[in-house]
Enzyme design. Sequence first.
Site, PDB file in Angstrom:
ATOM      1  N   HIS A  61       0.834  -1.217   0.000  1.00 36.52           N
ATOM      2  CA  HIS A  61       0.000   0.000   0.000  1.00 36.52           C
ATOM      3  C   HIS A  61       0.865   1.263   0.000  1.00 36.52           C
ATOM      4  O   HIS A  61       0.461   2.293   0.533  1.00 36.52           O
ATOM      5  CB  HIS A  61      -0.954   0.047   1.203  1.00 36.52           C
ATOM      6  CG  HIS A  61      -1.700  -1.221   1.447  1.00 36.52           C
ATOM      7  ND1 HIS A  61      -2.934  -1.476   0.914  1.00 36.52           N
ATOM      8  CD2 HIS A  61      -1.348  -2.336   2.142  1.00 36.52           C
ATOM      9  CE1 HIS A  61      -3.338  -2.685   1.283  1.00 36.52           C
ATOM     10  NE2 HIS A  61      -2.376  -3.234   2.027  1.00 36.52           N
TER      11      HIS A  61
ATOM     12  N   LYS B 171      17.062  21.021 -12.064  1.00 35.16           N
ATOM     13  CA  LYS B 171      16.350  19.776 -12.327  1.00 35.16           C
ATOM     14  C   LYS B 171      17.176  18.714 -13.060  1.00 35.16           C
ATOM     15  O   LYS B 171      17.945  19.009 -13.950  1.00 35.16           O
ATOM     16  CB  LYS B 171      15.098  20.053 -13.182  1.00 35.16           C
ATOM     17  CG  LYS B 171      13.987  20.800 -12.498  1.00 35.16           C
ATOM     18  CD  LYS B 171      13.369  20.082 -11.313  1.00 35.16           C
ATOM     19  CE  LYS B 171      12.481  18.916 -11.707  1.00 35.16           C
ATOM     20  NZ  LYS B 171      11.285  19.352 -12.423  1.00 35.16           N
TER      21      LYS B 171
ATOM     22  N   GLU C 156      10.041   7.837 -17.424  1.00 35.75           N
ATOM     23  CA  GLU C 156       8.670   8.341 -17.591  1.00 35.75           C
ATOM     24  C   GLU C 156       8.121   7.977 -18.972  1.00 35.75           C
ATOM     25  O   GLU C 156       6.950   7.627 -19.118  1.00 35.75           O
ATOM     26  CB  GLU C 156       8.641   9.860 -17.408  1.00 35.75           C
ATOM     27  CG  GLU C 156       8.904  10.279 -15.976  1.00 35.75           C
ATOM     28  CD  GLU C 156       9.127  11.780 -15.870  1.00 35.75           C
ATOM     29  OE1 GLU C 156       8.183  12.494 -15.550  1.00 35.75           O
ATOM     30  OE2 GLU C 156      10.256  12.232 -16.122  1.00 35.75           O
TER      31      GLU C 156
END
Length: 463
Positions: free
Chosen positions: A156, A283, A290
């Site tokens: 979970h 960044k 992705e």
Amino acid sequence: MAKLWGGRFDGQNESWIDAFGASISFDQKMAAQDIKGSLAHVSMLAHTGIITAAEADKISAGLNSLQEKLAQGNLEFTIENEDIHMNLETYLAAEVGPVAGKLHTARSRNDQVATDMHLYLKDTVSQLIPKIQHFRDVLVEKASENVHTIMPGYTHMQHAQPLSFAHHLLAYYEMLTRDQTRFIENLQRIDVMPLGSAALAGTTFPIDRFFTAEKLGFSQVYNNSLDAVSDRDFILEFLSNSAILMMHLSRFCEELILWCSHEFQFVELTDSFSTGSSIMPQKKNPDMAELIRGKTGRVYGNLFGLLTVMKGLPLAYNKDFQEDKEGMFDTAETILTSLDIMAGMIDTMKVNKEQMAKATESDFSNATELADYLASHGVPFREAHEIVGKLVLSCLKRGIYLQDVSLSEYQQIQDVIGPDIYEKLSSYNAVKNRHSYGGTGFSQVEKQVKAAQVQLQKEKETQ
Ligand code: ARG
């Protein structure tokens, strides 16, 4: 321009109608397979005496010359000739003259196109299997370096029990092994030749399909001509295997993306598999991971696209089938590249072992250890569970962890608890002690690494 099938027609299609019907923009990917199929067909026609050896020689020479031109990038295809089959046949006529017209004896585009796709997928899956294998190699190599690397295991998305990082990597090894097996099985269904089924009913010519199959390296031929030209199961199976493979890669990518985040900092991907931001100078984005996650969508889409195309089609060929190709090509290209990227990304990724282990130190992922400790000292497990649950609640209120609870408090709770409880609570020992078969214990994981190495070695030797 006159169509190869134009005899029955008085009128002509307008060019925009031609464009709608044409598949040449994409089926030219099967040009090499189409020529190969024709070469085998023509030699069968000569072998059975349907055409003369001299005619076959002429046609074969023309086809070989087309094959060469194709390899050099010297064949340009046109929409007027609709698809790869008719483009090549038109070129062949230009090469060898009217004898080219004999090539299509006892053949239809229906069995021709199906054969091309079988050949294309055979090539693709043969490239794919070593790529899956290479990725499995990389996973096992990384696992062997990380048997003793402790990480939080999640259920979970909550800290559950600590794990060996190698165990986590080997879970993907197992999934990829199943993927590989699925594609190997798929190959059995791909390796069946439709050619010689002609349009749908077979042919009146005395062809020898087994001769053609041998020439093309197919180990079987379709038993039923109607099935042969109507069947796209082998593509659906490929698309479905690919969807499962991409789902595995996508789940792994999701984890990598999380693990690269500032909150986790479990791994760092190398610069070559990351990109920057055009506005935020700090960044470093896991774009490749992705994209694999994102491309999973198109691979699923390709499966559903073809399933939907197929569901209402009566036997045998229907032009709807032309829609079977783009998704197949797209999936093939997507999975081949995704596997290369995954292997490179995992091979070069830096594992922050300390950070991973640290994440298991300030949490309650050792609660099962305490419950197991009580249970192994005679407390029924359900009762032990209740006791530990209550203690976790009280620790949470006090802002401490199970390892911070004093021995006297432990003994007040349950007098079976001794000072050895603290070593049991360490996440390292929690992993180490899970010796059950297939568990995360170091001894088990070491065995799994060895077994995987042996398996990969065996596969390479038998290839
Ligand atoms: N371009 C067609 C396809 O991809 C080839 C087969 C055409 N057959 C026919 N009977 N129109 O499906």
